[in-house]
Motif scaffolding. Structure first.
Motif, PDB file in Angstrom:
ATOM      1  N   LEU A 122       0.833  -1.201   0.000  1.00  0.00           N
ATOM      2  CA  LEU A 122       0.000   0.000   0.000  1.00  0.00           C
ATOM      3  C   LEU A 122       0.869   1.253   0.000  1.00  0.00           C
ATOM      4  O   LEU A 122       1.733   1.420   0.870  1.00  0.00           O
ATOM      5  N   ALA A 123       0.634   2.110  -0.977  1.00  0.00           N
ATOM      6  CA  ALA A 123       1.380   3.361  -1.087  1.00  0.00           C
ATOM      7  C   ALA A 123       0.937   4.343  -0.009  1.00  0.00           C
ATOM      8  O   ALA A 123      -0.258   4.443   0.302  1.00  0.00           O
ATOM      9  N   THR A 124       1.891   5.063   0.537  1.00  0.00           N
ATOM     10  CA  THR A 124       1.557   6.100   1.520  1.00  0.00           C
ATOM     11  C   THR A 124       0.562   7.112   0.941  1.00  0.00           C
ATOM     12  O   THR A 124      -0.419   7.450   1.619  1.00  0.00           O
ATOM     13  N   PRO A 125       0.736   7.589  -0.298  1.00  0.00           N
ATOM     14  CA  PRO A 125      -0.267   8.525  -0.835  1.00  0.00           C
ATOM     15  C   PRO A 125      -1.674   7.921  -0.901  1.00  0.00           C
ATOM     16  O   PRO A 125      -2.670   8.626  -0.724  1.00  0.00           O
ATOM     17  N   ARG A 126      -1.766   6.628  -1.138  1.00  0.00           N
ATOM     18  CA  ARG A 126      -3.085   5.973  -1.200  1.00  0.00           C
ATOM     19  C   ARG A 126      -3.694   5.865   0.195  1.00  0.00           C
ATOM     20  O   ARG A 126      -4.897   6.031   0.365  1.00  0.00           O
ATOM     21  N   MET A 127      -2.867   5.599   1.209  1.00  0.00           N
ATOM     22  CA  MET A 127      -3.357   5.580   2.581  1.00  0.00           C
ATOM     23  C   MET A 127      -3.861   6.968   2.975  1.00  0.00           C
ATOM     24  O   MET A 127      -4.927   7.116   3.578  1.00  0.00           O
ATOM     25  N   ILE A 128      -3.111   7.995   2.603  1.00  0.00           N
ATOM     26  CA  ILE A 128      -3.507   9.371   2.913  1.00  0.00           C
ATOM     27  C   ILE A 128      -4.819   9.708   2.213  1.00  0.00           C
ATOM     28  O   ILE A 128      -5.709  10.335   2.809  1.00  0.00           O
ATOM     29  N   ALA A 129      -4.974   9.296   0.969  1.00  0.00           N
ATOM     30  CA  ALA A 129      -6.226   9.553   0.249  1.00  0.00           C
ATOM     31  C   ALA A 129      -7.410   8.886   0.945  1.00  0.00           C
ATOM     32  O   ALA A 129      -8.505   9.457   1.026  1.00  0.00           O
ATOM     33  N   LEU A 130      -7.197   7.691   1.479  1.00  0.00           N
ATOM     34  CA  LEU A 130      -8.265   7.001   2.202  1.00  0.00           C
ATOM     35  C   LEU A 130      -8.608   7.751   3.486  1.00  0.00           C
ATOM     36  O   LEU A 130      -9.784   7.878   3.843  1.00  0.00           O
ATOM     37  N   MET A 131      -7.612   8.291   4.157  1.00  0.00           N
ATOM     38  CA  MET A 131      -7.852   9.103   5.357  1.00  0.00           C
ATOM     39  C   MET A 131      -8.640  10.363   5.004  1.00  0.00           C
ATOM     40  O   MET A 131      -9.574  10.749   5.710  1.00  0.00           O
ATOM     41  N   GLU A 132      -8.265  11.015   3.899  1.00  0.00           N
ATOM     42  CA  GLU A 132      -8.998  12.208   3.452  1.00  0.00           C
ATOM     43  C   GLU A 132     -10.436  11.864   3.103  1.00  0.00           C
ATOM     44  O   GLU A 132     -11.356  12.626   3.410  1.00  0.00           O
TER      45      GLU A 132
END
Length: 123
Positions: A30-40
């Motif tokens: 899992l990419a960090t940017p994808r995790m951040i997008a899920l948080m957003e």
């Protein structure tokens, strides 16, 4: 808006969600940017039902750590909790999990904006 309101967004990690696919790394995790997008996504949806039809929220600040990798096929969820409201500024606590294991956490800010006014400034 009610302080303490929560929302959870989830995904199954797919090839398109990996660090290799998004260009943030070379591994099939899992990419960090994808995790951040899920948080957003979780934060945005947390308050979406309280927005007027003419308004939305936009993310302006994200401060998170990504502490554990998740492989393709893993079920991941992001939880957002509204912790402060200061006029149009909304502050959230965010965390991501794979099962019961914490994989990331931090804070996130969003601002309430009028959609038409916001978009007109882009021209």
């Amino acid at each position: 808006m009610e302080i303490g309101k929560r929302y959870t967004a989830s995904l199954t990690v797919a090839d398109k969600d990996t660090a290799l696919a998004v260009g943030s790394g070379s591994l099939q995790v899992l990419a960090t940017p994808r995790m951040i997008a899920l948080m957003e996504e979780a934060a945005m949806k947390c308050v979406a039902d309280e927005m007027a039809d003419t308004d939305t929220t936009v993310g302006t600040l994200m401060n998170v750590s990504h502490v554990k990798a998740s492989p393709v096929g893993a079920e991941v969820r992001a939880e957002a909790e509204l912790i402060a409201v200061d006029g149009r500024k909304l502050s959230f606590s965010v965390a991501a999990y794979q099962g019961e294991t914490l994989i990331g956490e931090g804070s996130h800010e969003r601002f309430v904006v009028n959609i038409d006014k916001f978009m007109s400034k882009l021209k």
